[in-house]
Enzyme design. Structure first.
Site, PDB file in Angstrom:
ATOM      1  N   ASN A 186       0.868  -1.182   0.000  1.00  0.00           N
ATOM      2  CA  ASN A 186       0.000   0.000   0.000  1.00  0.00           C
ATOM      3  C   ASN A 186       0.900   1.226   0.000  1.00  0.00           C
ATOM      4  O   ASN A 186       1.511   1.533   1.015  1.00  0.00           O
ATOM      5  CB  ASN A 186      -0.902  -0.038   1.241  1.00  0.00           C
ATOM      6  CG  ASN A 186      -1.711   1.241   1.406  1.00  0.00           C
ATOM      7  OD1 ASN A 186      -1.773   2.063   0.487  1.00  0.00           O
ATOM      8  ND2 ASN A 186      -2.321   1.410   2.563  1.00  0.00           N
ATOM      9  N   GLY A 233       2.964   2.389  10.810  1.00  0.00           N
ATOM     10  CA  GLY A 233       3.954   3.451  10.626  1.00  0.00           C
ATOM     11  C   GLY A 233       4.693   3.828  11.902  1.00  0.00           C
ATOM     12  O   GLY A 233       5.344   4.859  11.968  1.00  0.00           O
ATOM     13  N   GLU A 271      -6.650   4.913   7.970  1.00  0.00           N
ATOM     14  CA  GLU A 271      -6.347   6.324   7.675  1.00  0.00           C
ATOM     15  C   GLU A 271      -7.539   7.003   7.007  1.00  0.00           C
ATOM     16  O   GLU A 271      -7.783   8.194   7.209  1.00  0.00           O
ATOM     17  CB  GLU A 271      -5.084   6.404   6.796  1.00  0.00           C
ATOM     18  CG  GLU A 271      -3.841   6.080   7.622  1.00  0.00           C
ATOM     19  CD  GLU A 271      -2.714   5.433   6.840  1.00  0.00           C
ATOM     20  OE1 GLU A 271      -2.756   5.425   5.591  1.00  0.00           O
ATOM     21  OE2 GLU A 271      -1.775   4.925   7.493  1.00  0.00           O
ATOM     22  N   GLU A 282      -5.089  -4.633  10.726  1.00  0.00           N
ATOM     23  CA  GLU A 282      -4.048  -3.630  10.908  1.00  0.00           C
ATOM     24  C   GLU A 282      -4.301  -2.846  12.194  1.00  0.00           C
ATOM     25  O   GLU A 282      -5.064  -1.870  12.193  1.00  0.00           O
ATOM     26  CB  GLU A 282      -4.050  -2.641   9.741  1.00  0.00           C
ATOM     27  CG  GLU A 282      -3.807  -3.273   8.387  1.00  0.00           C
ATOM     28  CD  GLU A 282      -3.241  -2.257   7.392  1.00  0.00           C
ATOM     29  OE1 GLU A 282      -2.189  -2.561   6.821  1.00  0.00           O
ATOM     30  OE2 GLU A 282      -3.824  -1.179   7.220  1.00  0.00           O
ATOM     31  N   HIS A 285      -9.456   1.491   4.984  1.00  0.00           N
ATOM     32  CA  HIS A 285      -8.180   1.660   5.690  1.00  0.00           C
ATOM     33  C   HIS A 285      -8.377   2.613   6.872  1.00  0.00           C
ATOM     34  O   HIS A 285      -9.128   3.581   6.777  1.00  0.00           O
ATOM     35  CB  HIS A 285      -7.109   2.193   4.740  1.00  0.00           C
ATOM     36  CG  HIS A 285      -5.733   2.078   5.321  1.00  0.00           C
ATOM     37  ND1 HIS A 285      -5.257   2.956   6.264  1.00  0.00           N
ATOM     38  CD2 HIS A 285      -4.751   1.164   5.120  1.00  0.00           C
ATOM     39  CE1 HIS A 285      -4.034   2.588   6.620  1.00  0.00           C
ATOM     40  NE2 HIS A 285      -3.693   1.495   5.928  1.00  0.00           N
ATOM     41  N   LYS A 337       0.071   4.283  -0.190  1.00  0.00           N
ATOM     42  CA  LYS A 337      -0.547   5.479   0.416  1.00  0.00           C
ATOM     43  C   LYS A 337      -0.320   6.687  -0.501  1.00  0.00           C
ATOM     44  O   LYS A 337      -0.295   6.527  -1.705  1.00  0.00           O
ATOM     45  CB  LYS A 337      -0.001   5.684   1.838  1.00  0.00           C
ATOM     46  CG  LYS A 337      -0.086   4.388   2.659  1.00  0.00           C
ATOM     47  CD  LYS A 337       0.176   4.563   4.114  1.00  0.00           C
ATOM     48  CE  LYS A 337       0.035   3.207   4.808  1.00  0.00           C
ATOM     49  NZ  LYS A 337       0.145   3.297   6.252  1.00  0.00           N
ATOM     50  N   SER A 382       3.765  -1.989  10.250  1.00  0.00           N
ATOM     51  CA  SER A 382       5.225  -2.074  10.401  1.00  0.00           C
ATOM     52  C   SER A 382       5.808  -3.416   9.969  1.00  0.00           C
ATOM     53  O   SER A 382       6.763  -3.916  10.576  1.00  0.00           O
ATOM     54  CB  SER A 382       5.637  -1.740  11.843  1.00  0.00           C
ATOM     55  OG  SER A 382       5.263  -0.407  12.167  1.00  0.00           O
TER      56      SER A 382
HETATM   57  P1  13P Z   1       3.260   0.512   7.593  1.00  0.00           P
HETATM   58  O1  13P Z   1       3.725  -0.807   6.999  1.00  0.00           O
HETATM   59  O2  13P Z   1       3.988   1.681   7.044  1.00  0.00           O
HETATM   60  O3  13P Z   1       3.217   0.446   9.082  1.00  0.00           O
HETATM   61  O4  13P Z   1       1.743   0.704   7.101  1.00  0.00           O
HETATM   62  C1  13P Z   1       0.845  -0.332   7.274  1.00  0.00           C
HETATM   63  C2  13P Z   1      -0.388  -0.009   6.512  1.00  0.00           C
HETATM   64  O5  13P Z   1      -1.158   0.851   6.905  1.00  0.00           O
HETATM   65  C3  13P Z   1      -0.647  -0.746   5.265  1.00  0.00           C
HETATM   66  O6  13P Z   1      -1.925  -0.505   4.796  1.00  0.00           O
END
Ligand code: 13P
Length: 251
Positions: free
Chosen positions: A10, A174, A98, A168, A96, A12, A213
């Site tokens: 992903n 992150g 976010e 997640e 997601h 983002k 992560s």
């Molecule tokens: P990270 O791998 O950067 O922690 O992000 C995870 C994520 O949100 C994947 O959709």
């Protein structure tokens, strides 16, 4: 039950068109590189067409990071499943954390999107996960179960079998903090049990991923958990060499 592992990147809101092309050149996946793993990249919309061209004939599939549930219409700024399919997308991330946080997506809109994606032939990667407070209060399991139930409501068993779920935990995204593989495995098992309660046996076919992560150093251990069928990788999917290594380790 054999479930084919799935590793999805992903991106983002990272990578310009030029950077996406650069990645594809460096990643250079052949057609039969990973016969035993499904590999998906979900770039920003603006890079989909370029990656469609750059990845043609490779083992990498394309996905989008979101979609709108209507087929077409006066929905300024939105993108439909049909538009994504035209760009060879096979997958679409839905719900997601976010987007739930910053775009205020609700369980209801997420459910509409899951239905629309399936009915138009895209595989949804439905994201669920608790925040730190919920985990500390011992509410993680109930919260995640509720998210799964609300997103999958009114789907047939067959349709449910076609959904990929990504667990997640928000506190692990992150942050460099991964859930222990045991914690992650337990939650993925609980998600499978929840789906089994709704759809029966197809829950055994459903792929459940862990995200948060994930990197080349922890993927192998996560994959050893019997209920973790792959990963949704954020930051570590932006570097071609590291993403390759994660795929190798996952096999
Ligand atoms: P990270 O791998 O950067 O922690 O992000 C995870 C994520 O949100 C994947 O959709």
């Amino acid at each position: 039950m054999e479930r084919k592992p799935l590793i999805a990147g992903n991106w983002k809101m990272y990578k310009t068109l030029a950077e996406a092309r650069e990645f594809a050149k460096e990643f250079a996946a052949g057609p039969n590189e990973w016969p035993d793993v499904d590999v998906v990249i979900c770039p920003p919309y603006t890079a989909l067409a370029a990656l469609q061209e750059a990845l043609e004939g490779s083992a990498v599939m394309l996905g989008a990071q979101d979609m709108f549930h209507e087929k077409q219409g006066a929905y300024t700024g939105e993108i439909s499943a049909g538009m994504l399919k035209e760009l060879s997308c096979r997958f679409v991330i839905i719900g997601h954390s976010e987007r739930r946080e910053h775009i205020r997506e609700t369980d209801e809109s997420i459910s509409l999107k899951v239905h629309a994606a399936l009915s138009q032939g895209l595989t949804p990667i439905l994201c669920v996960g608790e925040n730190l407070k919920q985990r500390e209060q011992g509410k993680a399991l109930g919260f995640v179960r509720g998210q799964v139930e609300k997103a999958l409501v009114d789907l047939s068993s067959t349709e449910m079998g076609g959904v990929v779920i990504a667990y997640e935990p928000i506190w692990a995204i992150g942050t460099g903090k991964t859930a222990t593989s045991e914690e992650a495995g337990k939650m993925c098992q609980a998600i499978r049990t929840t789906v089994a309660g709704m759809a029966g046996g197809v829950a055994q076919e459903m792929r459940i991923l862990y995200g948060g992560s994930v990197n080349k150093g922890n993927i192998a251990e996560l994959m050893r958990e019997s209920h973790i069928d792959g990963a949704l990788v954020g930051g570590a999917s932006l570097k071609a060499a590291e993403f390759r290594e994660i795929i190798q380790q996952a096999r």
